[in-house]
Design a protein around this motif. Structure first.
Motif, short mmCIF file in Angstrom:
data_model
loop_
_atom_site.label_atom_id
_atom_site.label_comp_id
_atom_site.label_asym_id
_atom_site.label_seq_id
_atom_site.Cartn_x
_atom_site.Cartn_y
_atom_site.Cartn_z
N CYS A 75 -3.07 74.62 127.99
CA CYS A 75 -1.92 74.39 128.87
C CYS A 75 -0.82 73.60 128.18
N ARG A 76 -1.12 72.98 127.08
CA ARG A 76 -0.11 72.23 126.32
C ARG A 76 0.72 73.25 125.55
N TRP A 111 8.15 71.73 127.59
CA TRP A 111 7.74 70.63 128.45
C TRP A 111 7.61 71.07 129.90
N GLU A 112 8.51 71.93 130.34
CA GLU A 112 8.50 72.40 131.73
C GLU A 112 7.18 73.08 132.08
N ASP A 155 4.26 72.50 130.54
CA ASP A 155 3.25 71.43 130.57
C ASP A 155 3.24 70.75 131.94
N ALA A 156 4.43 70.49 132.46
CA ALA A 156 4.58 69.79 133.74
C ALA A 156 4.06 70.61 134.92
N ILE A 157 3.99 71.90 134.76
CA ILE A 157 3.48 72.78 135.82
C ILE A 157 1.99 73.04 135.63
N ILE A 177 -0.51 71.72 133.48
CA ILE A 177 -1.52 70.66 133.34
C ILE A 177 -1.91 70.07 134.69
N PRO A 178 -0.95 69.66 135.53
CA PRO A 178 -1.36 69.14 136.85
C PRO A 178 -2.09 70.18 137.69
N GLN A 180 2.81 73.90 142.90
CA GLN A 180 4.02 73.23 142.40
C GLN A 180 4.93 72.83 143.56
N GLN A 222 3.50 69.83 145.27
CA GLN A 222 3.68 68.62 144.45
C GLN A 222 5.11 68.11 144.56
N SER A 274 6.50 64.32 146.03
CA SER A 274 7.23 63.36 145.20
C SER A 274 8.55 62.93 145.82
#
Length: 87
Positions: free
Chosen positions: A12-13, A17-18, A20-22, A24-25, A79, A82, A86
């Motif tokens: 998942c890495r 970055w976008e 990864d942010a979706i 990995i969590p 997503q 989440q 936040s």
């Protein structure tokens, strides 16, 4: 955390970055409750190039492999949930 989950988390890495942010969590919060078929479809999605995954998950572009629709929907729904938490 089992070896498969560790391997998938590593996959998942991504280069974006976008993603990864979706991704990995999503795995951290959902992997333990996923059915084997869902895991297989998720791994199939991870085989796509980063830009293709980005287009599917972020730009919401249609994709040819309808077999991935359920897992893509699950990721997008996670997503959305989440983002709601936040705010």
């Amino acid at each position: 955390m089992n070896e498969l989950e560790k391997k998938i988390l590593w996959q998942c890495r991504r280069g974006l970055w976008e993603l990864d942010a979706i991704l990995i969590p999503f795995v951290e919060n959902n992997f333990s409750s996923m059915e084997e078929e869902e895991i297989d479809k998720f791994r199939k999605l991870l085989a796509y190039e980063d830009i293709e995954i980005f287009d599917i998950l972020v730009n919401k572009k249609p994709f040819e492999d309808e077999d991935l629709t359920p897992i893509v929907s699950k990721i997008l729904n996670f997503q959305i949930s989440q983002l709601g938490e936040s705010t």
